[in-house]
Scaffold this motif. Structure first.
Motif, PDB file in Angstrom:
ATOM      1  N   THR A  12       0.501  -1.126   0.213  1.00 22.93           N
ATOM      2  CA  THR A  12       0.006   0.101  -0.163  1.00 22.93           C
ATOM      3  C   THR A  12       1.281   1.189   0.666  1.00 22.93           C
ATOM      4  OG1 THR A  12      -0.025   0.754   2.630  1.00 22.93           O
ATOM      5  CG2 THR A  12      -1.586  -1.231   1.536  1.00 22.93           C
ATOM      6  N   PRO A  13       0.441   2.253  -0.380  1.00 20.28           N
ATOM      7  CA  PRO A  13       1.344   3.655  -0.276  1.00 20.28           C
ATOM      8  C   PRO A  13       1.909   4.217   1.444  1.00 20.28           C
ATOM      9  CG  PRO A  13      -0.838   3.881  -0.544  1.00 20.28           C
ATOM     10  CD  PRO A  13      -1.361   2.982  -0.618  1.00 20.28           C
ATOM     11  N   ASN A  14       1.896   2.611   2.435  1.00 24.75           N
ATOM     12  CA  ASN A  14       2.660   2.923   3.543  1.00 24.75           C
ATOM     13  C   ASN A  14       3.238   1.881   4.744  1.00 24.75           C
ATOM     14  OD1 ASN A  14       0.834   5.619   4.051  1.00 24.75           O
ATOM     15  ND2 ASN A  14      -1.410   4.539   4.315  1.00 24.75           N
ATOM     16  N   ASN A  15       2.912   0.523   3.509  1.00 22.93           N
ATOM     17  CA  ASN A  15       3.698  -0.197   4.073  1.00 22.93           C
ATOM     18  C   ASN A  15       4.633  -1.167   2.861  1.00 22.93           C
ATOM     19  OD1 ASN A  15       0.599  -1.437   4.263  1.00 22.93           O
ATOM     20  ND2 ASN A  15       1.516  -3.841   4.315  1.00 22.93           N
ATOM     21  N   GLY A  16       4.942  -2.325   3.240  1.00 22.50           N
ATOM     22  CA  GLY A  16       5.706  -2.710   2.413  1.00 22.50           C
ATOM     23  C   GLY A  16       6.352  -3.874   2.722  1.00 22.50           C
ATOM     24  N   ILE A  17       7.093  -5.301   1.807  1.00 20.00           N
ATOM     25  CA  ILE A  17       8.517  -5.332   1.739  1.00 20.00           C
ATOM     26  C   ILE A  17       9.766  -5.337   1.366  1.00 20.00           C
ATOM     27  CG2 ILE A  17       7.226  -7.720   2.735  1.00 20.00           C
ATOM     28  CD1 ILE A  17       7.657  -8.611  -0.613  1.00 20.00           C
TER      29      ILE A  17
ATOM     30  N   THR B   3       3.962  11.504   5.665  1.00 23.13           N
ATOM     31  CA  THR B   3       5.361  11.144   6.942  1.00 23.13           C
ATOM     32  C   THR B   3       5.998  10.207   5.868  1.00 23.13           C
ATOM     33  OG1 THR B   3       3.744  11.548   8.161  1.00 23.13           O
ATOM     34  CG2 THR B   3       5.764  11.000   8.769  1.00 23.13           C
ATOM     35  N   GLU B   4       7.478  10.769   6.063  1.00 23.70           N
ATOM     36  CA  GLU B   4       8.342   9.726   5.653  1.00 23.70           C
ATOM     37  C   GLU B   4       9.333   9.550   6.414  1.00 23.70           C
ATOM     38  OE1 GLU B   4       8.886   8.640   2.474  1.00 23.70           O
ATOM     39  OE2 GLU B   4       7.582   9.618   0.988  1.00 23.70           O
ATOM     40  N   ILE B   5       8.500   8.896   7.486  1.00 32.79           N
ATOM     41  CA  ILE B   5       9.365   8.123   8.293  1.00 32.79           C
ATOM     42  C   ILE B   5       8.785   6.309   8.681  1.00 32.79           C
ATOM     43  CG2 ILE B   5       9.681   8.000  10.716  1.00 32.79           C
ATOM     44  CD1 ILE B   5       9.749  10.651  11.659  1.00 32.79           C
ATOM     45  N   PHE B   6       9.786   5.424   8.663  1.00 33.07           N
ATOM     46  CA  PHE B   6       8.888   4.158   8.296  1.00 33.07           C
ATOM     47  C   PHE B   6       9.913   3.334   8.983  1.00 33.07           C
ATOM     48  CE2 PHE B   6       8.632   5.637   3.712  1.00 33.07           C
ATOM     49  CZ  PHE B   6       7.430   5.240   3.475  1.00 33.07           C
ATOM     50  N   PHE B   7       9.510   2.897  10.042  1.00 28.01           N
ATOM     51  CA  PHE B   7       9.268   1.667  10.738  1.00 28.01           C
ATOM     52  C   PHE B   7       9.582   0.574  10.450  1.00 28.01           C
ATOM     53  CE2 PHE B   7       8.717  -2.601  12.623  1.00 28.01           C
ATOM     54  CZ  PHE B   7       8.742  -2.453  14.041  1.00 28.01           C
ATOM     55  N   LYS B   8      10.806  -0.106  10.554  1.00 31.15           N
ATOM     56  CA  LYS B   8      11.208  -1.930   9.282  1.00 31.15           C
ATOM     57  C   LYS B   8      11.679  -2.859  10.418  1.00 31.15           C
ATOM     58  CE  LYS B   8      15.275  -0.678   6.969  1.00 31.15           C
ATOM     59  NZ  LYS B   8      16.664  -0.358   6.069  1.00 31.15           N
ATOM     60  N   GLU B   9      11.579  -3.757  10.154  1.00 32.50           N
ATOM     61  CA  GLU B   9      11.658  -4.818  11.450  1.00 32.50           C
ATOM     62  C   GLU B   9      11.760  -5.875  10.345  1.00 32.50           C
ATOM     63  OE1 GLU B   9       8.711  -6.262  13.761  1.00 32.50           O
ATOM     64  OE2 GLU B   9       9.457  -8.254  13.481  1.00 32.50           O
ATOM     65  N   PHE B  10      13.626  -6.363  10.559  1.00 31.60           N
ATOM     66  CA  PHE B  10      14.214  -7.035   9.885  1.00 31.60           C
ATOM     67  C   PHE B  10      13.608  -9.314  10.219  1.00 31.60           C
ATOM     68  CE2 PHE B  10      17.653  -6.555   7.132  1.00 31.60           C
ATOM     69  CZ  PHE B  10      17.819  -5.154   7.457  1.00 31.60           C
ATOM     70  N   HIS B  11      13.065  -9.864   9.315  1.00 30.38           N
ATOM     71  CA  HIS B  11      12.204 -11.147   9.878  1.00 30.38           C
ATOM     72  C   HIS B  11      13.317 -12.136   9.483  1.00 30.38           C
ATOM     73  CE1 HIS B  11       8.288  -9.470   8.894  1.00 30.38           C
ATOM     74  NE2 HIS B  11       8.260  -9.260  10.392  1.00 30.38           N
ATOM     75  N   THR B  12      14.396 -12.077   8.830  1.00 36.25           N
ATOM     76  CA  THR B  12      15.735 -12.682   8.812  1.00 36.25           C
ATOM     77  C   THR B  12      16.782 -11.368   8.136  1.00 36.25           C
ATOM     78  OG1 THR B  12      15.847 -12.486   6.382  1.00 36.25           O
ATOM     79  CG2 THR B  12      14.341 -14.256   7.619  1.00 36.25           C
ATOM     80  N   PHE B  18       8.072  -3.032   6.189  1.00 34.05           N
ATOM     81  CA  PHE B  18       8.093  -1.935   6.246  1.00 34.05           C
ATOM     82  C   PHE B  18       7.053  -1.155   6.926  1.00 34.05           C
ATOM     83  CE2 PHE B  18       7.335   0.327   2.625  1.00 34.05           C
ATOM     84  CZ  PHE B  18       7.696  -0.940   1.317  1.00 34.05           C
ATOM     85  N   LEU B  19       6.577   0.033   8.186  1.00 37.97           N
ATOM     86  CA  LEU B  19       5.337   0.895   7.763  1.00 37.97           C
ATOM     87  C   LEU B  19       5.691   2.008   7.699  1.00 37.97           C
ATOM     88  CD1 LEU B  19       4.095  -1.860  10.560  1.00 37.97           C
ATOM     89  CD2 LEU B  19       2.920  -1.763   8.298  1.00 37.97           C
ATOM     90  N   ARG B  20       4.353   3.043   7.841  1.00 33.09           N
ATOM     91  CA  ARG B  20       4.870   4.249   7.662  1.00 33.09           C
ATOM     92  C   ARG B  20       4.683   4.600   9.145  1.00 33.09           C
ATOM     93  NH1 ARG B  20       4.709   7.953   3.474  1.00 33.09           N
ATOM     94  NH2 ARG B  20       3.927   6.716   1.963  1.00 33.09           N
ATOM     95  N   ILE B  21       5.356   5.612   9.492  1.00 33.87           N
ATOM     96  CA  ILE B  21       4.424   5.619  10.964  1.00 33.87           C
ATOM     97  C   ILE B  21       4.722   7.245  11.333  1.00 33.87           C
ATOM     98  CG2 ILE B  21       5.731   6.615  13.352  1.00 33.87           C
ATOM     99  CD1 ILE B  21       5.967   2.777  12.155  1.00 33.87           C
ATOM    100  N   LYS B  22       3.542   7.371  11.891  1.00 33.79           N
ATOM    101  CA  LYS B  22       2.554   9.237  12.232  1.00 33.79           C
ATOM    102  C   LYS B  22       3.062   9.680  12.962  1.00 33.79           C
ATOM    103  CE  LYS B  22      -1.430   8.681  11.358  1.00 33.79           C
ATOM    104  NZ  LYS B  22      -2.872   8.561  10.862  1.00 33.79           N
ATOM    105  N   VAL B  38       3.684   3.307  19.005  1.00 32.94           N
ATOM    106  CA  VAL B  38       3.802   4.144  17.627  1.00 32.94           C
ATOM    107  C   VAL B  38       2.364   4.093  17.076  1.00 32.94           C
ATOM    108  CG1 VAL B  38       6.462   4.081  17.097  1.00 32.94           C
ATOM    109  CG2 VAL B  38       5.089   2.588  16.183  1.00 32.94           C
ATOM    110  N   GLU B  39       1.802   5.086  16.313  1.00 33.04           N
ATOM    111  CA  GLU B  39       0.875   5.486  15.723  1.00 33.04           C
ATOM    112  C   GLU B  39       1.442   5.144  14.124  1.00 33.04           C
ATOM    113  OE1 GLU B  39      -2.455   6.193  16.610  1.00 33.04           O
ATOM    114  OE2 GLU B  39      -2.802   5.843  14.818  1.00 33.04           O
ATOM    115  N   THR B  40       0.668   4.439  13.453  1.00 31.05           N
ATOM    116  CA  THR B  40       0.956   4.159  12.449  1.00 31.05           C
ATOM    117  C   THR B  40       0.000   4.293  10.744  1.00 31.05           C
ATOM    118  OG1 THR B  40      -0.081   2.045  11.531  1.00 31.05           O
ATOM    119  CG2 THR B  40       2.035   1.849  12.927  1.00 31.05           C
ATOM    120  N   GLU B  41       0.399   4.206   9.973  1.00 36.57           N
ATOM    121  CA  GLU B  41      -0.800   5.272   8.840  1.00 36.57           C
ATOM    122  C   GLU B  41      -1.200   3.604   7.749  1.00 36.57           C
ATOM    123  OE1 GLU B  41      -2.045   7.771   7.467  1.00 36.57           O
ATOM    124  OE2 GLU B  41      -0.125   8.864   8.059  1.00 36.57           O
ATOM    125  N   GLY B  42      -1.889   3.345   8.866  1.00 39.11           N
ATOM    126  CA  GLY B  42      -2.821   2.233   7.439  1.00 39.11           C
ATOM    127  C   GLY B  42      -2.935   0.995   8.953  1.00 39.11           C
TER     128      GLY B  42
END
Lengths: 274, 274
Positions: A12-17, B3-12, B18-22, B38-42
């Motif tokens: 989506t515009p807000n998340n992905g891989i 907003t161009e802040i993204f949370f990123k979680e490495f699964h491996t 990644f998820l956009r953070i408000k 955190v408040e995410t977008e979506g």
């Protein structure tokens, strides 16, 4: 030192891989789309069409097993199967596990087939089977012009419902598809994510329900696809159910006893059952 | 402007989401871990423990419905349920749909409960139910010291099997757990991803199989969790099967007819069945 190139797909515009990339193997453009094969770290080779993940070697079996086996296991062997799209060969590979009399693949983009033969032999190797006939052309046109009752199953292994693939989700197409099916037959289509594309699935189920007696949306988890993924099955004569009539082997993800209901919120919304 | 802040979680080390953070709502540290909301977008508000996604408001229902309903629907109402972990309240909320006599929650980190009460009332609101008893403490210690036959179900809603949570996956713990269960009872635990943590699940199934008669690993798709997610159920008296004895409502993802088999490759490897 570890490669720091990442492929990123926005679901989506807000998340992905994101996936770590080791190398780019081929990047080219056909009449229809950009075709890119990259070597990932952890997921093997990956096919991208217009920048979207079509498959990775590591998880393609989930999609290909789940689009074929639930439906095909309801038919006796020797069936004639039409695959629309699926130029990588993964769906044909799984269809062949059912001992079909014939598999006809109609793929619009010849270059997808060529690239797959070169970079994905574990999928496109299925095209060497003598029962497989490949037609380069428009699936919608093919279905409209094909003679009646020629197929026992149609598997629609398409890209997202936009551009040329959009017509593959239309009522007009489903009506034409019904005409070229035998009496004991079904169609099954990939049908996007119930998590992100709920409204699309609601519409799809309504449309199919107006043409076919038994319609069921079922889900699978494809790690490199957006959230939960789904498939939609439709038939006038064969109710999709577990356990299926025949066992298929070998499979890695598909299990004959796995349930095939979608998330409850979709079922509720469309069919009003609980 | 977005907003161009993204949370990123490495699964491996090679891939992740990644998820956009408000906004960041609270970032604090307990005796056990870093707690960040955190408040995410979506995906609404998201709870992170030590930087890992525990839940988002948008998809937490999938995890919480799937860890509770398949097992609890096999028991008559009025059951006594022990939840280990689950300080956000989502599991307790779902358990309450079964009209239990009591729900005992043993959470090691009091601050997770406090933060959840403030930021996730749709989950932690369940703690206000008079049938819910909250104990702050070590789940393993609680189970070892509890009196025999006090519970009809144990739901282990833990973090990943490392650090303090590791003991919750040990044979020693399962043996102790069995002692405090009634005759018609089960335990169920979150059990990581069969796609990324296959060897862990293989071991878990072997261990549980040596203690319990019926053991089953089943899967669900939680969009913000790594790949396919799984749960493992074990019981001496109640075989997990569909359709379940009772209907639970309302649910959004769980469906009484959904199959509960895991991917076939795990089933094959551990039980040798096909």
């Amino acid at each position: 030192m570890v490669t720091e190139i990442f492929f990123k797909e926005f679901h989506t515009p807000n998340n992905g891989i994101f996936l770590r990339i080791k190398d780019s193997l081929i990047k080219t453009r056909s009449k229809f789309q950009e075709i890119w094969v990259v070597e990932t770290e952890g997921f093997g080779k990956m096919l991208l069409l217009d920048g979207k993940v079509m498959l990775t070697e590591e998880d393609e079996h989930i999609y290909h097993e789940m689009i074929t086996h639930p439906g095909l296991s309801l038919l006796p062997e020797g069936m004639r199967v039409l695959v629309i799209g699926g130029g990588d060969g993964g769906t044909v590979r799984e269809v062949l596990k059912h001992n079909p009399a014939s598999v006809t693949l109609v793929e619009i983009d010849e270059l997808v087939i060529e690239v797959s033969k070169k970079f994905f032999p574990s999928l496109a190797g299925s095209f060497n089977d003598p029962r497989v006939k490949i037609i380069i052309g428009d699936g919608v046109k093919f279905v409209k012009e094909a003679k009646d009752s020629g197929f026992d199953a149609i598997v629609i292994d398409s890209t997202d419902p936009e551009g040329p693939a959009l017509a593959l989700f239309s009522m007009e197409f489903y009506r034409a598809a019904k005409k070229i099916l035998t009496q004991n037959s079904f169609i099954v289509t990939q049908s996007e994510s119930p998590f992100y594309n709920k409204q699309f699935i609601v519409e799809l189920l309504k449309n199919l329900k107006s043409e076919f007696r038994y319609v069921k949306n079922y889900i699978a988890s494809v790690p490199t696809y957006p959230a939960i993924w789904s498939f939609t099955y439709a038939s006038d004569s064969l109710e999709l159910d577990v356990p299926p009539k025949r066992k298929i082997s070998p499979t890695k993800y598909y299990h004959p006893n796995m349930g095939l209901d979608t998330t409850k919120e979709i079922v509720d919304e469309v069919f009003g059952c609980s």
